[in-house]
Enzyme design. Structure first.
Site, mmCIF file in Angstrom:
data_model
loop_
_atom_site.group_PDB
_atom_site.id
_atom_site.type_symbol
_atom_site.label_atom_id
_atom_site.label_comp_id
_atom_site.label_asym_id
_atom_site.label_seq_id
_atom_site.Cartn_x
_atom_site.Cartn_y
_atom_site.Cartn_z
ATOM 1 N N HIS A 40 49.888 59.859 -99.175
ATOM 2 C CA HIS A 40 50.772 59.468 -100.253
ATOM 3 C C HIS A 40 49.560 58.192 -100.764
ATOM 4 O O HIS A 40 48.994 57.166 -99.783
ATOM 5 C CB HIS A 40 52.170 59.314 -100.379
ATOM 6 C CG HIS A 40 51.714 58.165 -98.771
ATOM 7 N ND1 HIS A 40 52.785 58.689 -97.721
ATOM 8 C CD2 HIS A 40 52.088 57.016 -98.256
ATOM 9 C CE1 HIS A 40 52.862 57.663 -96.913
ATOM 10 N NE2 HIS A 40 52.937 56.534 -97.603
HETATM 11 C C1 T46 Z 1 52.456 53.838 -95.331
HETATM 12 C C2 T46 Z 1 52.094 54.372 -94.240
HETATM 13 C C3 T46 Z 1 50.639 53.934 -93.425
HETATM 14 C C4 T46 Z 1 62.172 54.341 -93.715
HETATM 15 O O1 T46 Z 1 63.244 54.768 -93.794
HETATM 16 N N1 T46 Z 1 62.013 53.312 -93.550
HETATM 17 C C5 T46 Z 1 60.132 52.462 -93.764
HETATM 18 O O2 T46 Z 1 60.333 51.311 -93.772
HETATM 19 C C6 T46 Z 1 59.806 53.516 -93.559
HETATM 20 C C7 T46 Z 1 57.566 53.249 -93.247
HETATM 21 C C8 T46 Z 1 60.013 55.230 -93.157
HETATM 22 N N2 T46 Z 1 60.799 55.104 -93.462
HETATM 23 C C9 T46 Z 1 61.668 56.572 -93.152
HETATM 24 C C10 T46 Z 1 61.296 57.715 -94.946
HETATM 25 C C11 T46 Z 1 60.697 58.881 -93.699
HETATM 26 O O3 T46 Z 1 62.207 59.724 -93.283
HETATM 27 O O4 T46 Z 1 60.802 57.010 -92.343
HETATM 28 C C12 T46 Z 1 59.523 58.457 -92.764
HETATM 29 C C13 T46 Z 1 58.645 59.030 -92.156
HETATM 30 O O5 T46 Z 1 58.120 57.931 -93.378
HETATM 31 P P1 T46 Z 1 56.858 58.495 -94.123
HETATM 32 O O6 T46 Z 1 57.038 59.771 -94.279
HETATM 33 O O7 T46 Z 1 56.929 58.190 -95.419
HETATM 34 O O8 T46 Z 1 55.923 57.886 -92.819
HETATM 35 P P2 T46 Z 1 54.435 58.098 -93.435
HETATM 36 O O9 T46 Z 1 53.647 57.809 -91.950
HETATM 37 O O10 T46 Z 1 53.999 59.503 -94.012
HETATM 38 O O11 T46 Z 1 53.586 56.883 -94.022
HETATM 39 C C14 T46 Z 1 53.934 55.464 -93.949
HETATM 40 C C15 T46 Z 1 54.474 55.000 -93.992
HETATM 41 O O12 T46 Z 1 56.333 55.213 -95.211
HETATM 42 C C16 T46 Z 1 53.983 54.219 -95.723
HETATM 43 O O13 T46 Z 1 54.431 53.286 -96.391
HETATM 44 O O14 T46 Z 1 51.765 53.214 -96.717
HETATM 45 O O15 T46 Z 1 52.845 54.939 -93.346
#
Ligand code: T46
Length: 136
Positions: free
Chosen positions: A49
């Site tokens: 993303h």
């Molecule tokens: C990024 C990369 C480097 C939250 O509730 N609060 C938060 O601050 C974050 C980061 C995530 N979440 C929840 C949202 C999803 O349900 O945690 C779950 C996993 O998040 P996501 O699928 O977005 O994780 P990544 O590893 O794909 O991405 C993350 C960050 O979301 C993103 O901003 O730049 O790490």
């Protein structure tokens, strides 16, 4: 594609290393949120993303990570292998992260969590990048 990797200064002595990071000094923005990923599964790719506005610094504090960055026209894979290195990832950069077994990725973020800031569709990302370019 230009990438910015910070090298943080450790306070090392015979006991080991300590790194302290302060906003506007070591981290180039106000730190509103810190999160980290651990128990990372081998071979899985996270991210996929971009963000509309968010700025972040990524630090792989254990193990190693490969961060693939894509600004819509160029791609680069940046290895993060040292706990004293921080990779700056700004807005409108598509990111994908791959982890060595057991790696821990610590992230300093300029904004609170906001799902509306995420661009999770790659074609939409390319469209927004090209619109932003036309505005400049
Ligand atoms: C990024 C990369 C480097 C939250 O509730 N609060 C938060 O601050 C974050 C980061 C995530 N979440 C929840 C949202 C999803 O349900 O945690 C779950 C996993 O998040 P996501 O699928 O977005 O994780 P990544 O590893 O794909 O991405 C993350 C960050 O979301 C993103 O901003 O730049 O790490």
């Amino acid at each position: 594609m230009q990438t910015i990797k910070y090298v943080f200064q450790p306070h090392g002595d015979e006991r080991g290393q300590l790194i302290a990071l302060e906003e506007f000094k070591d981290i180039p923005f106000h730190i509103k949120r810190v999160y980290y990923m651990y128990d990372t599964a081998d071979g899985f790719i996270r991210g996929k993303h971009a963000h509309r506005h968010l700025e972040q610094i990524l630090v792989c504090i254990h193990g190693s990570c490969k961060i693939k960055l894509d600004n819509g026209s160029e791609q680069k894979i940046v290895p993060l292998e040292k706990p004293y290195e921080g990779l700056y990832v700004g807005s409108l950069v598509w990111r994908e992260m791959e982890f060595s077994p057991g790696a821990v990725l610590l992230v300093f973020a300029s904004e609170l969590y906001d799902e509306a800031d995420y661009i999770r569709d790659y074609d939409e990302f390319l469209q927004i990048v090209s619109e932003r370019k036309n505005e400049d």
